[in-house]
Each structure stands twice: as structure tokens, then as C-alpha cells.
Write a protein that holds these residues in place. Structure first.
Motif: not given
Length: 162
Positions: A1-8, A60-63, A93-96, A101-103
């Protein structure tokens, strides 16, 4: 998992947000919201809404794949005049339980320059309520009845910002 949080920003991200919105409703609200209402909520309707209101959204983006989003802004009414609001936060659901969610919550809260922040949650959505409590939100006693195929109650939770 490689999560990136960014503005849409891009149309591709907006479409990804719409998919997460649609899929999350189908998964998280099954047994809570009237099934006919869930069946009427199409991916196309979610996409139309996502393109209509693209602002104030983190994804939130994963790869490269959109797996969640949060929307935030000033509270929707003057009832709480100096309050921000997390309007929506959904993840696949796979990311619960992975911290996505916290990020997303922290990203949204970081944009809200208010002494307190509100969220509205369906009263029967125990998973979401536990998540919000973990984030520091508490019930303030305010309830509203919505019609999502049938009447359903949503409750407000408030968090004082530190």
C-alpha cells in the motif's frame, strides 16, 4: 500500500471520487438505508455530483487509484456560526482500518480554521460513529430526520479543535 493524500484536481480524480462515493454507499449503508434508495443511487449520479462540487476535497490514492475522499468547509447553516464541517468522508471497504480514513480526516481538519468542527452521521451507522469518536467527535444532542427512501435519523457530532 502506497497511500498519497492530496487535493482533488483532475477529471480522473473526480471520477475516482464518484466511484468511491457510489461504492461506499452500496457497502457501508446496506441494511441501514432503504435498498430501493441505494439501488437508485447510480455511479452516474455520483459522478454528476462530483463534477458539480469539486472544491474542498481531498482524495486518497493507492498507487494512483482513488480509494477514499473527504470534503470540508464552513458549517452548512448559521446555527453554528463559527464552525467548520466535514461534509463527507468515504473510503473503500478494503481500506477500513488502514489509517486512510484518519489521514483524510486530518487533511480536512487541517484546512478548517474554526474552533470547532461538526459532522453528521446516520444514527444507525455504528462503524462511522466509532470512527468519529476515535477522531475526537462527541454527540451534541442534535438530530434530524432525512428521507432516504424511508425516514432515517442523522445525528450531529462536534469536535473542539486543539
Amino acid at each position: 500500500m502506497n497511500i498519497e493524500i492530496k487535493k482533488m484536481q483532475s477529471d480522473e480524480e473526480i471520477k475516482g471520487k464518484a466511484y468511491v462515493h457510489w461504492k461506499s454507499w452500496q457497502d457501508a449503508y446496506k441494511g441501514i438505508v432503504n435498498q430501493d434508495f441505494l439501488n437508485s443511487l447510480t455511479l452516474e449520479k455520483c459522478e454528476e455530483r462530483a463534477f458539480k462540487w469539486p472544491e474542498n476535497t481531498f482524495v486518497a490514492k493507492d498507487n494512483g487509484k482513488i480509494v477514499g475522499f473527504s470534503c470540508y468547509g464552513k458549517y452548512r447553516s448559521e446555527e453554528l456560526s463559527n464552525t467548520g464541517e466535514i461534509f463527507a468522508i468515504y473510503i473503500l471497504e478494503d481500506y477500513y482500518g488502514t489509517g486512510v480514513g484518519q489521514a483524510l480526516m486530518q487533511a480536512g481538519l487541517g484546512e478548517l480554521d474554526y474552533p470547532q468542527v461538526a459532522v453528521w452521521v446516520l444514527k444507525d451507522n455504528i462503524r462511522a460513529i466509532k470512527f468519529y469518536e476515535k477522531c475526537g467527535f462527541r454527540f451534541d444532542g442534535r438530530e434530524e430526520e432525512l428521507t432516504l427512501g424511508t425516514p432515517i435519523v442523522e445525528v450531529r457530532m462536534i469536535k473542539d479543535k486543539e
